[in-house]
Design an enzyme around this catalytic site. Structure first.
Site, PDB file in Angstrom:
ATOM      1  N   GLU A  54       0.866  -1.187   0.000  1.00 47.13           N
ATOM      2  CA  GLU A  54       0.000   0.000   0.000  1.00 47.13           C
ATOM      3  C   GLU A  54       0.903   1.237   0.000  1.00 47.13           C
ATOM      4  O   GLU A  54       1.973   1.243   0.611  1.00 47.13           O
ATOM      5  CB  GLU A  54      -0.888  -0.065   1.265  1.00 47.13           C
ATOM      6  CG  GLU A  54      -1.761   1.128   1.555  1.00 47.13           C
ATOM      7  CD  GLU A  54      -2.945   1.320   0.617  1.00 47.13           C
ATOM      8  OE1 GLU A  54      -2.716   1.379  -0.598  1.00 47.13           O
ATOM      9  OE2 GLU A  54      -4.077   1.465   1.114  1.00 47.13           O
ATOM     10  N   ASP A  55       0.484   2.279  -0.724  1.00 43.51           N
ATOM     11  CA  ASP A  55       1.291   3.501  -0.741  1.00 43.51           C
ATOM     12  C   ASP A  55       1.222   4.212   0.602  1.00 43.51           C
ATOM     13  O   ASP A  55       2.232   4.553   1.200  1.00 43.51           O
ATOM     14  CB  ASP A  55       0.826   4.431  -1.883  1.00 43.51           C
ATOM     15  CG  ASP A  55      -0.685   4.640  -1.900  1.00 43.51           C
ATOM     16  OD1 ASP A  55      -1.391   4.080  -1.037  1.00 43.51           O
ATOM     17  OD2 ASP A  55      -1.170   5.363  -2.788  1.00 43.51           O
ATOM     18  N   ASP A 101      -4.050   5.772   5.650  1.00 49.37           N
ATOM     19  CA  ASP A 101      -4.613   6.975   6.277  1.00 49.37           C
ATOM     20  C   ASP A 101      -5.591   6.507   7.359  1.00 49.37           C
ATOM     21  O   ASP A 101      -5.204   6.224   8.482  1.00 49.37           O
ATOM     22  CB  ASP A 101      -5.265   7.812   5.182  1.00 49.37           C
ATOM     23  CG  ASP A 101      -5.826   9.128   5.684  1.00 49.37           C
ATOM     24  OD1 ASP A 101      -5.488   9.530   6.808  1.00 49.37           O
ATOM     25  OD2 ASP A 101      -6.611   9.767   4.970  1.00 49.37           O
ATOM     26  N   GLY A 131      -7.040   3.658   7.194  1.00 51.68           N
ATOM     27  CA  GLY A 131      -6.832   2.204   7.259  1.00 51.68           C
ATOM     28  C   GLY A 131      -7.984   1.425   6.660  1.00 51.68           C
ATOM     29  O   GLY A 131      -7.935   0.199   6.551  1.00 51.68           O
TER      30      GLY A 131
END
Ligand code: 5GP
Length: 181
Positions: free
Chosen positions: A105-106, A109, A111
């Site tokens: 994942e990049d 935030d 989640g």
């Protein structure tokens, strides 16, 4: 470039290309240590599109074990805010059953995105399931998401570059930029 502007919003340089390279190198070393003894046919790296495509391209080229790569697309963001719900737009090409899945994942935030994906994959009974994220905002997600390999914690700000976008723009930037308050 010290500053960039998209849609009349100013962004300032936040994480340099060199720092990103170092983060990716350290993450790859840890992953290499943990995965070298697993049979190659059983490892699948799953990139969550769109944002992680640049990160995953750099990361996998530092991995020294054979593996498959697959892509899924989950959308939870519109503009600069999380929508609070997720859409599964593209699913895994093969079932995760019996495989060692490493999700990339990049940025985590709230989640919500990674949580939705983890739930879906768990039901397919993988041999193991781990998460690697370049960035996380622990003040937003309260650290509730177990991230096995985390690049860097950041405060609850909005960032672009290195695959991360604002309404489709800014993904090509080599550094990561932060929205100015
Ligand atoms: P979450 O579901 O954890 O709230 O959000 C995850 C997804 O929202 C990320 O994969 C990413 O696509 C997007 N996102 C979250 N925070 C940011 C941010 O600061 N900048 C950008 N460009 N996208 C973000």
């Amino acid at each position: 470039m010290k500053n960039v502007n998209y849609y009349n919003k100013d962004f300032k340089l936040y994480i340099s290309e060199n720092e990103i390279k170092e983060i990716v190198k350290v993450l790859a070393e840890k992953i290499n240590n943990d995965y070298t003894l697993i049979k190659k046919e059983e490892i699948c790296i799953v990139s969550i599109l769109n944002g992680s495509f640049v990160f995953v391209a750099d990361l996998i080229r530092r991995l020294n074990f054979d593996h498959k790569v697959d892509f899924v697309k989950i959308k939870s963001y519109d503009g600069i805010e999380s929508k609070g719900e997720v859409e599964h737009i593209l699913e895994l090409g093969e079932s995760a059953k019996g495989k060692h899945i490493l999700v990339i994942e990049d940025i985590v935030d709230t989640g919500l995105t990674i949580e939705a994906f983890i739930d879906k994959i768990k039901s397919q009974k993988p041999a193991s399931l781990k998460v690697c994220a370049l960035l996380s905002k622990p003040e937003v997600n309260n650290d509730i998401i177990p991230i096995d390999y985390l690049g860097k914690e950041i405060p609850p700000c909005f960032v672009i570059g290195y695959g991360l976008d604002i309404s489709g723009m800014g993904r090509h930037l080599r550094d990561i930029y932060q929205l100015e308050a």
